[in-house]
Design an enzyme around this catalytic site. Structure first.
Site, short mmCIF file in Angstrom:
data_model
loop_
_atom_site.label_atom_id
_atom_site.label_comp_id
_atom_site.label_asym_id
_atom_site.label_seq_id
_atom_site.Cartn_x
_atom_site.Cartn_y
_atom_site.Cartn_z
N CYS A 169 0.18 3.78 2.72
CA CYS A 169 0.64 3.24 4.01
C CYS A 169 2.12 3.53 4.21
O CYS A 169 2.56 3.89 5.31
CB CYS A 169 0.40 1.74 4.09
SG CYS A 169 -1.33 1.25 4.00
N CYS A 175 0.84 -1.21 0.00
CA CYS A 175 0.00 0.00 0.00
C CYS A 175 0.88 1.25 0.00
O CYS A 175 1.54 1.55 0.99
CB CYS A 175 -0.91 -0.06 1.23
SG CYS A 175 -1.73 1.48 1.65
#
Length: 105
Positions: free
Chosen positions: A33, A30
């Site tokens: 993230c 991600c």
């Protein structure tokens, strides 16, 4: 220091922990993230005495992810005394993270 939480230790390390715990639900694939990772270090350094900061990798820890209905990542959840007190889904910049934490600590 940012802790690494898992399904196995979540109850003892987060739900039974004294004080407030910030959990960053994330995944290595991600992009947003990965952008949040330095902010977790910043939060741990800045709020050290008042806040425990940790990450939970969602793919390897499906029980906790599903228990808290984490649909999108990154998701930040603040816990106090085993209860969710605040939640934010999606990446945020440092000023928004600071406001989120200050409002709940």
């Amino acid at each position: 220091m940012v802790a690494d939480f898992t399904d196995a230790g979540f109850a003892s390390e987060v739900l039974q922990a004294p004080g407030t715990v910030l959990v960053d639900f994330w995944a290595p694939w991600c992009g947003p993230c990965r952008l949040m990772a330095p902010l977790m270090d910043w939060a741990a350094d800045t709020y050290g005495e008042r806040l425990t900061v940790g990450k939970l990798e969602v793919d390897g820890n499906p029980s906790t992810r599903d228990a808290y209905e984490v649909q999108g990542i990154p998701t930040l959840i603040l816990y106090r005394d085993g209860e969710v007190i605040a939640r934010h889904e999606g990446a945020i910049a440092k000023p928004q993270l600071q406001a989120f934490l200050d409002a709940n600590l």
